[in-house]
Design a protein around this motif. Structure first.
Motif, PDB file in Angstrom:
ATOM      1  N   CYS A   1       2.402  12.960   6.033  1.00 31.59           N
ATOM      2  CA  CYS A   1       2.483  12.715   7.467  1.00 31.59           C
ATOM      3  C   CYS A   1       3.436  11.548   7.733  1.00 31.59           C
ATOM      4  O   CYS A   1       3.794  10.810   6.825  1.00 31.59           O
ATOM      5  CB  CYS A   1       1.102  12.431   8.046  1.00 31.59           C
ATOM      6  SG  CYS A   1       0.461  10.812   7.612  1.00 31.59           S
TER       7      CYS A   1
ATOM      8  N   CYS B   1       2.496   8.036   6.523  1.00 35.05           N
ATOM      9  CA  CYS B   1       2.505   7.833   5.067  1.00 35.05           C
ATOM     10  C   CYS B   1       3.920   7.905   4.495  1.00 35.05           C
ATOM     11  O   CYS B   1       4.120   7.701   3.303  1.00 35.05           O
ATOM     12  CB  CYS B   1       1.636   8.867   4.365  1.00 35.05           C
ATOM     13  SG  CYS B   1      -0.114   8.637   4.669  1.00 35.05           S
TER      14      CYS B   1
ATOM     15  N   CYS C   1      -3.004  11.074   2.789  1.00 35.68           N
ATOM     16  CA  CYS C   1      -4.169  10.604   3.553  1.00 35.68           C
ATOM     17  C   CYS C   1      -5.046  11.749   4.057  1.00 35.68           C
ATOM     18  O   CYS C   1      -6.055  11.512   4.719  1.00 35.68           O
ATOM     19  CB  CYS C   1      -3.721   9.715   4.710  1.00 35.68           C
ATOM     20  SG  CYS C   1      -2.926  10.622   6.043  1.00 35.68           S
TER      21      CYS C   1
ATOM     22  N   CYS D   1      -1.789  16.230   4.911  1.00 32.25           N
ATOM     23  CA  CYS D   1      -0.984  15.201   4.261  1.00 32.25           C
ATOM     24  C   CYS D   1      -1.516  15.009   2.847  1.00 32.25           C
ATOM     25  O   CYS D   1      -2.721  14.818   2.653  1.00 32.25           O
ATOM     26  CB  CYS D   1      -1.058  13.887   5.040  1.00 32.25           C
ATOM     27  SG  CYS D   1      -0.288  12.511   4.154  1.00 32.25           S
TER      28      CYS D   1
HETATM   29 ZN   LIG Z   1      -0.671  10.722   5.682  1.00 32.86          ZN
END
Ligand SMILES: [Zn+2]
Ligand SMILES: [Zn+2]
Length: 400
Positions: A320, A323, A288, A285
């Motif tokens: 992801c 997020c 994150c 991701c």
């Molecule tokens: Zn993420």
């Protein structure tokens, strides 16, 4: 999705009951209160508005096979009509100015199965056609001679043409649009346009700015900037059904689209839009750093369970699910219905960023073909309720 405001919606001027078989093509006849239509019932009909306001056929012409495609236009002494049949033939007719005589001119043995789309190019005396024999064919309307053909890998479904570059565009069942430069004796391959994930059934062309519009079963319209030669493209999303028909007005610079959920969309093509972002291909991701599920090494190192990859439709980052749990419209990139966005992009959006550049109306029945009469501000539609409808669309086309 914004609705077309009251007062700007299409106003019904007349309707024609067409019988039990599907109408495959419809055009309003220039300068007349009349329409021409083809049907699976093996006929082409010319409907003329009578004094009592009803439309009655002045011409009914029968064929040996279903009529699967129609092309029409005015000419110097009346009107031309090309009727494609399910047996692969294309029949050329001339319709008299008084709409009472329908004279057969020529039969083209263009295809070996159902004709799906016909485009006439009066300037070069060409007729272009597509068929379920996977063939894109062009012929001379003066001599009847075949000029060339191109075999695609799937059913050919729609054709368009650019006079400036002599580009022919053919869309097929696999979702690919093949671009060929056509000549009197063949063609040169130019490129293939790959932007759809499923069949493309509708094409429209802005000959002034040289922009191709394609509508797919993936519910998406792609706008291809052919004139700039830079290969730029962006998508228009707003429909929640397969795109069935497209029509463009160079006068008002509006694109009309219809889809299988019964909706009609009006897109302001004067609005500035941004190109579709390239999607990132990260293994983690990009916000994150959680690894995606196919990144086995990353999963091992971080001892977390891999998660599915999504993309922020605005910035294109691979993100992801947690997020990118925000959804928003973003008309500047053609997103008239909410799409997934990362938190950063979502929080940066202004009210202006969300103001719609398209609006929609429920037509109550799937519109399978439509034709705009620019001079009158009229639109004719054929729909799955077995009706041809004639609409006043002046308020819809002029305002936004
Ligand atoms: Zn993420
Ligand atoms: Zn983003």
């Amino acid at each position: 999705m914004a609705s077309i405001p009251q007062g700007q919606r299409p106003e019904l001027l007349g309707r024609v009951e067409t019988g039990k078989d599907a109408v495959t093509g419809v055009f309003a006849i220039a300068n007349e209160e009349a329409v021409i239509s083809t049907s699976e019932d093996k006929t082409v009909k010319v409907w003329v508005k009578r004094d009592n306001g009803q439309y009655w056929p002045s011409i009914i012409q029968s064929f040996e096979a279903s009529c699967s495609a129609l092309e029409y236009g005015p000419d110097s002494d009346g009107h031309f009509a090309f009727i494609g049949l399910s047996n692969g033939q294309i029949h050329e007719f001339h319709l008299s100015t008084d709409l009472n005589r329908f004279e057969k001119k020529r039969v083209y043995q263009s295809h070996s199965s159902r004709v799906t789309s016909i485009k006439v190019v009066p300037k070069h005396n060409w007729i272009l056609s597509a068929g379920r024999d996977k063939r894109f064919q062009w012929s001379c309307t003066r001599t009847g001679r075949d000029l060339g053909s191109h075999d695609a890998l799937a059913w050919c479904l729609a054709v368009e043409y650019d006079e400036t570059s002599k580009y022919g565009f053919v869309a097929d069942y696999s979702g690919v649009i093949t671009v060929l430069r056509l000549t009197e004796s063949g063609f040169a391959s130019v490129t293939t346009l790959k932007g759809h994930t499923s069949s493309v059934w509708a094409l429209a062309y802005d000959s002034e700015r040289r922009i191709l519009f394609s509508g797919g079963f993936d519910q998406t319209i792609v706008v291809w900037d052919i004139g700039s030669q830079k290969g730029t493209a962006y998508e228009l999303t707003g429909h929640n059904g397969k795109i069935r028909s497209l029509a463009y007005s160079t006068i008002t610079r509006k694109l009309i689209s219809t889809s299988e959920d019964g909706m009609l969309g009006v897109w302001d093509m004067d609005a500035e839009r941004e190109e579709t972002t390239e999607w990132g291909g990260s293994n983690v991701c990009e916000k994150c750093n959680v690894p995606f599920f196919w990144n086995v090494k990353g999963m091992w190192d971080n001892k977390t369970i891999g998660v599915r990859q999504h993309h922020c439709r605005k910035c294109g980052r691979a993100i992801c699910a947690s997020c990118s749990d925000q959804l928003s419209t973003y008309p500047r990139m053609g997103f008239e219905k909410p799409v997934r966005m990362c938190q950063d992009c979502h929080s940066s959006l202004t009210t202006d960023d969300r103001s719609p550049m398209a609006s929609f109306i429920n037509m109550k029945s799937i519109v399978t073909s439509l034709h705009l009469v620019h001079t009158l501000g009229h639109m004719v539609t054929a729909s799955e309720d077995k009706q041809i409808k004639i609409w006043d669309v002046n308020p819809m086309m002029m305002n936004h």
